[in-house]
Design a protein around this motif. Structure first.
Motif, short mmCIF file in Angstrom:
data_model
loop_
_atom_site.label_atom_id
_atom_site.label_comp_id
_atom_site.label_asym_id
_atom_site.label_seq_id
_atom_site.Cartn_x
_atom_site.Cartn_y
_atom_site.Cartn_z
N LEU A 33 -1.60 -12.47 41.97
CA LEU A 33 -1.27 -11.53 43.05
C LEU A 33 -1.35 -10.09 42.56
CD1 LEU A 33 1.83 -10.11 43.06
CD2 LEU A 33 2.46 -12.51 43.15
N LEU A 34 -1.00 -9.85 41.28
CA LEU A 34 -1.07 -8.49 40.75
C LEU A 34 -2.50 -7.98 40.74
CD1 LEU A 34 1.39 -8.24 37.71
CD2 LEU A 34 1.49 -7.03 39.88
N LEU A 35 -3.42 -8.84 40.35
CA LEU A 35 -4.82 -8.42 40.31
C LEU A 35 -5.39 -8.25 41.71
CD1 LEU A 35 -6.16 -10.52 37.30
CD2 LEU A 35 -5.28 -8.19 37.34
N PHE A 36 -4.95 -9.11 42.66
CA PHE A 36 -5.38 -8.93 44.05
C PHE A 36 -4.91 -7.58 44.58
CE2 PHE A 36 -4.94 -13.82 44.58
CZ PHE A 36 -6.11 -14.00 43.85
N LEU A 37 -3.65 -7.24 44.29
CA LEU A 37 -3.12 -5.94 44.71
C LEU A 37 -3.89 -4.81 44.05
CD1 LEU A 37 0.72 -6.64 44.51
CD2 LEU A 37 -0.55 -6.16 46.58
N LEU A 38 -4.21 -4.98 42.77
CA LEU A 38 -4.93 -3.94 42.03
C LEU A 38 -6.31 -3.71 42.64
CD1 LEU A 38 -5.10 -1.99 39.63
CD2 LEU A 38 -5.95 -3.91 38.24
N VAL A 39 -6.99 -4.80 43.01
CA VAL A 39 -8.31 -4.67 43.64
C VAL A 39 -8.19 -3.88 44.94
CG1 VAL A 39 -10.19 -5.94 44.75
CG2 VAL A 39 -9.25 -6.75 42.58
N GLY A 40 -7.16 -4.21 45.74
CA GLY A 40 -6.95 -3.47 46.98
C GLY A 40 -6.65 -2.01 46.75
N MET A 41 -5.83 -1.71 45.74
CA MET A 41 -5.49 -0.32 45.44
C MET A 41 -6.72 0.46 44.97
SD MET A 41 -1.86 -1.09 43.56
CE MET A 41 -1.54 0.59 43.01
N LEU A 42 -7.56 -0.18 44.15
CA LEU A 42 -8.77 0.50 43.67
C LEU A 42 -9.75 0.77 44.80
CD1 LEU A 42 -9.42 -1.43 40.32
CD2 LEU A 42 -8.57 0.91 40.59
N ALA A 43 -9.75 -0.13 45.80
CA ALA A 43 -10.66 0.06 46.94
C ALA A 43 -10.11 1.03 47.96
CB ALA A 43 -10.93 -1.29 47.61
N GLY A 44 -8.80 1.37 47.86
CA GLY A 44 -8.15 2.20 48.85
C GLY A 44 -8.45 3.68 48.72
N SER A 45 -7.72 4.47 49.52
CA SER A 45 -8.02 5.89 49.64
C SER A 45 -7.79 6.65 48.34
CB SER A 45 -7.15 6.50 50.75
OG SER A 45 -5.78 6.23 50.51
N ASP A 46 -6.83 6.21 47.51
CA ASP A 46 -6.57 6.89 46.24
C ASP A 46 -7.42 6.36 45.09
OD1 ASP A 46 -4.78 8.55 47.35
OD2 ASP A 46 -2.99 7.76 46.36
N GLY A 47 -8.16 5.29 45.34
CA GLY A 47 -8.97 4.68 44.29
C GLY A 47 -10.43 5.08 44.40
N PRO A 48 -11.25 4.58 43.49
CA PRO A 48 -12.68 4.92 43.51
C PRO A 48 -13.38 4.41 44.76
CG PRO A 48 -12.21 3.22 41.87
CD PRO A 48 -10.90 3.74 42.33
N GLY A 49 -12.82 3.35 45.41
CA GLY A 49 -13.44 2.85 46.64
C GLY A 49 -13.36 3.84 47.78
N GLY A 50 -12.27 4.60 47.84
CA GLY A 50 -12.13 5.64 48.85
C GLY A 50 -12.02 5.15 50.28
N PHE A 51 -11.65 3.87 50.48
CA PHE A 51 -11.55 3.34 51.85
C PHE A 51 -10.23 3.81 52.48
CE2 PHE A 51 -10.33 -0.04 54.88
CZ PHE A 51 -11.43 0.04 55.73
N GLN A 52 -10.33 4.54 53.58
CA GLN A 52 -9.15 5.08 54.25
C GLN A 52 -8.48 3.99 55.08
OE1 GLN A 52 -8.02 8.24 53.71
NE2 GLN A 52 -9.70 8.44 52.25
N PHE A 53 -7.25 3.65 54.69
CA PHE A 53 -6.53 2.60 55.41
C PHE A 53 -5.05 2.93 55.41
CE2 PHE A 53 -4.21 -1.39 55.74
CZ PHE A 53 -4.86 -2.02 56.79
N ASP A 54 -4.46 3.00 56.61
CA ASP A 54 -3.03 3.21 56.76
C ASP A 54 -2.62 2.63 58.11
OD1 ASP A 54 -0.42 3.96 56.55
OD2 ASP A 54 -0.77 6.11 56.84
N ASN A 55 -2.34 1.33 58.11
CA ASN A 55 -2.06 0.64 59.37
C ASN A 55 -0.95 -0.39 59.16
OD1 ASN A 55 -2.11 -0.75 61.82
ND2 ASN A 55 -4.34 -0.61 62.00
#
Length: 486
Positions: A33-55
Motif C-alpha cells: 500500500l505504501l508503494l501504491f500511495l507513492l506512485v499516486g503521489m508521484l503522478a499527482g500535482s506535486d510530483g513529476p507526473g503533474g496530474f491535477q487532482f483534488d476531488n
C-alpha cells in the motif's frame, strides 16, 4: 490521440507500475500500500507526473465502494472453523479496543498539539482501526506466519473493526458541525447498526448462496456479475436500514465463503483479484489527493501522534481489552505491534473535508502521515518482532489443486481437504482400517508435493493432505475422525 485515450493510457500505466511495485514490496518487506500511495503521489500535482487532482467527493465515494469489495473478499476467504474460537476476543478488540484507542489518541492530540478536544477525538477515531491485509502481505513476503490463534484473531479483528471507526468518526463530525446536537442516543444507535449489519449480512449471505445455486445461469461469466451486484445490494440495502454496510458485506462474505455454491472456487479467485484491483485503485487515488508539500508542516505532529499510537494507545487498548483472556504477554505484545493503519483511516479522513470541519485539510495530512509511518515502521519490523517474541511459524506453501469440484445445492456430495497432523489417530493406518462412513471416499492424497492415488491398503502418513468426497452432512464427523489425536 483524444484526451480520453490519454486518460486510458495514464490509468493503465499507473496500474502497471503499481503491480510491478507490489513485486518490489515483497522483496523489501514493505507493505504494498505504501508503494501504491507513492506512485499516486508521484503522478499527482506535486510530483513529476503533474496530474491535477483534488476531488474529496470522488475519493470518498470510490473508497466506500472499494472497501465494500475488499471486505467481502476478506470474508469470502476466511475459514469460520479457524476464527470461531477467537470470535469473542476479536469482537472485543474491534469494538471496545477501537473505542479505547480513539480516546487515548484523541486525548494526546488535544493535550500535546494545538487541537480542541473534539478535533483530537476526531483524529483518534479516524486512525483507530487496523489493516491486517498489509500485515500478512509482509509476513508472506518474508515467508513467516504467526503461531497459534494470532493469525485468525487478527484477521477477524481487521475485518470487523472498521464499522466502529466509521461510526465514531461520523458521530464526532456531527458534534463539530452542530455543537448543540444531542447524541445521548448514540449507544442505542451503535447497537442498532451492529445488530442490523450483522443480521443483514448473515441473511443476505444465505440468500446469496441460495440464489447462486438455484438461478442456473446459462453463462458462467454471469456468476461473477451476480456476486458483484450482490455486494452493492448488501451494502446499500443495509445502509438504508440504518445498519452498518461494511459489517454486512464482511458477514455476507464470511457466510458465503463457508457455504457450498456453484462456481465457488472461481468466484473466490475472481474476488481476490478484484480486491487487489480495488486496493491499487483506491491507494492510487488517495495518493493523487495528497499534496506532498503539505505534509512537511505536519511532520512533527504526525511523528508524535504515530509514535503515541504505536507505543501507547494500541498496546494499552490491547492489554486492557484482553486482560481476562488466557493469552500470554508475548501474544498481547505481538497483537499490539501488528496494528498497521491502512486504507480505512485515509478514506475516513475525507469525511471532515466533505463536512467542512475546521482544520479538515490538516487532519487529512496528519492522518496520511500517521498511516505511512505506521505501515513503514511496523510493517518492516513485524517478522523481526514475531521471531524475537518466539511467535513466528513457517508459512505453509500453497498447495497445487489437481482438479476442481463444483458443488451444487441439489447434490449432497462435497470435496474437502483434510491435513493429517503428526498426532492424528489416522497416521500409519490403512484406509480400509479407518472405517469411513458410507457415502465417503478418499479420491486423492497429496504427499510431499506428489499425488498418490489411494487404495484400501494405502497408509496415511503425517503431513498428508487427503482429498475426500463425502455427503455434506457427514463432513464434520469425518473431520473429527482424522483430527482425533492418537
Amino acid at each position: 490521440m483524444t484526451p480520453f485515450e490519454y486518460l486510458l493510457l495514464g490509468v493503465s500505466l499507473l496500474l502497471l507500475v503499481s503491480i510491478l511495485a507490489s513485486k518490489v514490496s515483497s522483496r523489501l518487506g514493505v507493505p504494498a500500500l505504501l508503494l501504491f500511495l507513492l506512485v499516486g503521489m508521484l503522478a499527482g500535482s506535486d510530483g513529476p507526473g503533474g496530474f491535477q487532482f483534488d476531488n474529496p467527493v470522488l475519493v470518498q465515494s470510490l473508497g466506500i465502494v472499494a472497501l465494500a469489495y475488499i471486505l467481502f473478499a476478506g470474508g469470502l476467504d476466511t475459514n469460520w472453523r479457524s476464527v470461531r474460537p477467537v470470535l469473542g476476543r476479536a469482537l472485543i478488540l474491534s469494538t471496545l479496543g477501537v473505542f479505547v484507542t480513539a480516546l487515548l489518541v484523541g486525548w494526546f492530540v488535544h493535550a500535546v498539539l494545538d487541537f480542541s478536544l473534539l478535533e483530537g477525538l476526531l483524529v483518534g477515531a479516524i486512525v483507530s482501526s487496523t489493516d491486517a491485509a498489509a500485515v500478512f502481505s509482509v509476513l508472506r513476503s518474508r515467508n513467516v506466519s504467526l503461531s497459534g490463534e494470532l493469525k485468525p484473531l487478527l484477521e477477524l479483528e481487521s475485518g470487523s473493526n472498521d464499522p466502529m471507526a466509521v461510526f465514531l468518526t461520523v458521530a464526532i463530525i456531527s458534534l463539530l458541525v452542530d455543537p448543540g446536537a444531542k447524541l445521548y442516543h448514540l449507544p442505542l444507535l451503535v447497537l442498532w447498526q451492529m445488530v442490523v449489519g450483522g443480521a443483514a449480512g448473515y441473511l443476505l449471505g444465505k440468500g446469496g448462496v441460495l440464489l447462486i445455486n438455484r438461478l442456473r445461469l446459462e453463462y458462467e461469466g454471469l456468476y461473477s456479475v451476480l456476486t458483484l451486484t450482490l455486494v452493492l445490494l448488501i451494502y446499500s440495502g443495509t445502509v438504508l436500514l440504518k445498519g452498518n454496510g461494511f459489517l454486512a458485506v464482511y458477514a455476507a462474505g464470511l457466510v458465503m465463503g463457508n457455504s457450498s455454491f456453484v462456481q465457488k472456487k472461481s468466484l473466490v479467485r475472481f474476488h481476490d483479484g478484484l480486491a487487489w484491483l480495488m486496493q491499487i485503485t483506491m491507494f492510487l487515488i488517495l495518493g493523487l489527493q495528497v499534496f506532498p508539500s503539505h505534509l512537511v508542516p505536519v511532520t512533527l505532529v504526525g511523528l508524535c501522534t504515530a509514535a503515541f499510537l504505536m507505543l501507547v494507545a494500541r498496546p494499552v487498548s490491547v492489554f486492557a481489552t484482553l486482560l481476562f483472556t488466557p493469552m500470554t504477554v508475548r501474544e498481547k505484545t505481538m497483537i499490539s505491534w501488528v496494528g498497521l493503519r491502512g486504507a480505512v483511516p485515509i478514506v475516513l479522513a475525507t469525511f471532515p473535508l466533505m463536512a467542512g470541519v475546521g482544520k479538515a485539510e490538516m487532519i487529512f495530512n496528519v492522518v496520511f502521515f500517521i498511516v505511512c509511518s505506521s505501515a513503514l515502521l511496523q510493517g518492516s519490523t513485524i517478522p523481526l518482532a514475531a521471531r524475537w517474541l518466539g511467535l513466528d511459524a513457517p508459512m505453509l506453501a500453497k498447495r497445487r489443486r489437481p482438479f476442481e469440484f463444483e458443488a451444487s445445492d441439489e447434490g449432497k456430495g462435497e470435496l474437502v481437504e483434510i491435513e493429517i497432523s503428526p498426532v492424528s489417530l489416522a497416521v500409519n493406518r490403512q484406509i480400509v482400517d479407518l472405517h469411513l462412513p458410507a457415502g465417503s471416499l478418499i479420491v486423492l492424497i497429496q504427499r510431499r508435493g506428489e499425488f498418490v492415488v489411494p487404495g484400501g491398503g494405502t497408509l496415511i502418513e503425517a503431513g498428508d493432505t487427503v482429498h475426500l468426497l463425502a455427503d455434506r452432512e457427514r463432513i464434520d464427523e469425518i473431520r473429527a475422525m482424522f483430527e482425533t489425536p492418537s
